[in-house]
Design an enzyme around this catalytic site. Structure first.
Site, PDB file in Angstrom:
ATOM      1  CG  HIS A   1      42.097 108.438  39.728  1.00  0.00           C
ATOM      2  ND1 HIS A   1      41.854 109.140  40.894  1.00  0.00           N
ATOM      3  CD2 HIS A   1      43.453 108.447  39.562  1.00  0.00           C
ATOM      4  CE1 HIS A   1      43.004 109.553  41.415  1.00  0.00           C
ATOM      5  NE2 HIS A   1      43.984 109.148  40.614  1.00  0.00           N
TER       6      HIS A   1
ATOM      7  CD  GLU B   1      36.571 107.071  40.543  1.00  0.00           C
ATOM      8  OE1 GLU B   1      36.426 107.264  41.755  1.00  0.00           O
ATOM      9  OE2 GLU B   1      37.690 106.859  39.999  1.00  0.00           O
TER      10      GLU B   1
ATOM     11  CB  CYS C   1      40.045 111.562  44.805  1.00  0.00           C
ATOM     12  SG  CYS C   1      40.162 111.812  43.007  1.00  0.00           S
TER      13      CYS C   1
ATOM     14  CG  LEU D   1      65.451  88.666  45.866  1.00  0.00           C
ATOM     15  CD1 LEU D   1      65.753  89.605  47.030  1.00  0.00           C
ATOM     16  CD2 LEU D   1      64.585  87.499  46.321  1.00  0.00           C
TER      17      LEU D   1
END
Length: 329
Positions: A55, A57, A80, A208
């Site tokens: 993450h 941090e 978290c 798409l």
């Protein structure tokens, strides 16, 4: 104190930019940015890596090393405090010896929801939650998914000035210019799934996918039956009420669903009240009659008092075209 507030806002703006720089790569995790500002004024930056990676941090702390002790950390989303694919970020901040953590917004995920901030405070770390509107705006798909279990639904339409999306024959290539189309591909790259109706597949045979920008292709969903050999394959076929489809997509980890039409699908989502954001690419073009195809199919409201009204969040030019970002009231 005023200087601290100004500094906090400035540093959070930098963390927000870091988070948005990885917008298309982190889902189903949130795109978070982090700035570690040391007591000497040095800055170490981090952003969430793709699923399975550290993450924001953890990235910033690893770059800061021993300089993180006594530092102030700016992170867009509450750290978290639970084990997932990676260890808890709150524990990493405590172990690094940071003195202060400034959080853009709290995390509504039931696994977090205040526990990260509480763990930091219990360890003697000063915690400030800014409740920053810009950070909230940037993370709306994630926040919606964690709060409702469903994706953030974006309805995208390309229209002439007189509200038409295709000629009487169904021809719609191209209403908008290359700059607007490139922005649509960016939007696709940020969306976990894209949805159209079987009529659009038969009429346009779209791929798409993401071609105009770098990024991954979204999961493709067609309401109805897909013809053999259609360019949209592989794709999911779905039918029936929209709510269970959104529930299924939410369970699959789809944070943002891009609905690209056509008119019948757009009308169905609109009248069901399931659109979170309308993105209308408006071209300086006029069909000049009532026989061209409108943005929405079927019958609309019959009285002005029942007219649907939203609010314009932003207007942005793309070449000769304008993109209107409209939200429900």
């Amino acid at each position: 104190m005023v200087a601290d507030i100004f500094s906090d806002a400035q540093e959070m703006s930098g963390a927000l930019e870091l988070g948005m720089s990885v917008r298309a790569t982190t889902s189903p995790n949130p795109w978070v940015g982090c700035v570690v500002r040391t007591t000497e004024g040095e800055r170490f930056l981090g952003a969430t890596e793709p699923p399975g990676g550290p993450h924001a941090e953890a990235v910033a702390l690893s770059r800061a090393g021993a300089h993180a002790r006594g530092a102030t950390v700016y992170v867009t989303l509450e750290p978290c405090a639970h084990f997932g694919r990676t260890p808890p970020c709150a524990d990493a901040l405590i172990a690094a010896g940071v003195a202060r953590v400034v959080i853009g917004i709290a995390d509504p995920d039931p696994k977090v929801n205040g526990t990260g901030a509480d763990r930091l405070r219990a360890a003697g770390v000063e915690v400030v939650i800014l409740d920053d509107p810009a950070v909230k705006e940037s993370l709306l798909p994630y926040l919606t998914h964690r709060s409702t279990g469903r994706p953030w639904v974006v309805l995208k339409l390309a229209s002439s000035l007189d509200g038409k999306i295709a000629g009487p024959s169904g021809d719609s290539v191209w209403i908008t210019g290359p700059e607007a189309r490139r922005d649509v591909h960016r939007l696709r790259s940020e969306s976990d799934a894209i949805l159209v109706g079987a009529g659009t597949v038969r009429a346009d045979n779209p791929r798409l996918d993401v071609r105009e920008v770098e990024g991954r292709d979204p999961l493709r969903i067609v309401l109805g039956t897909i013809s053999e050999g259609a360019n949209v394959l592989p794709a999911l076929e779905r039918s029936g009420p929209l709510e269970p489809i959104l529930d299924e997509l939410g369970a699959r980890g789809v944070l943002q669903l891009l609905v690209e039409g056509g008119a019948q699908v757009a009308s169905t989502f609109h009248h069901a009240g399931l659109v979170n954001q309308y993105l209308i690419y408006l071209a300086p073009a006029i069909f000049g009659g009532d026989d061209a195809k409108s943005m929405f199919a079927g019958q609309g409201v019959q009285e002005m008092s029942k007219l649907w009204r939203g609010k314009i969040a932003s207007v942005q030019p793309f070449g000769d075209d304008l993109r209107l970002d409209i939200r429900p009231q």
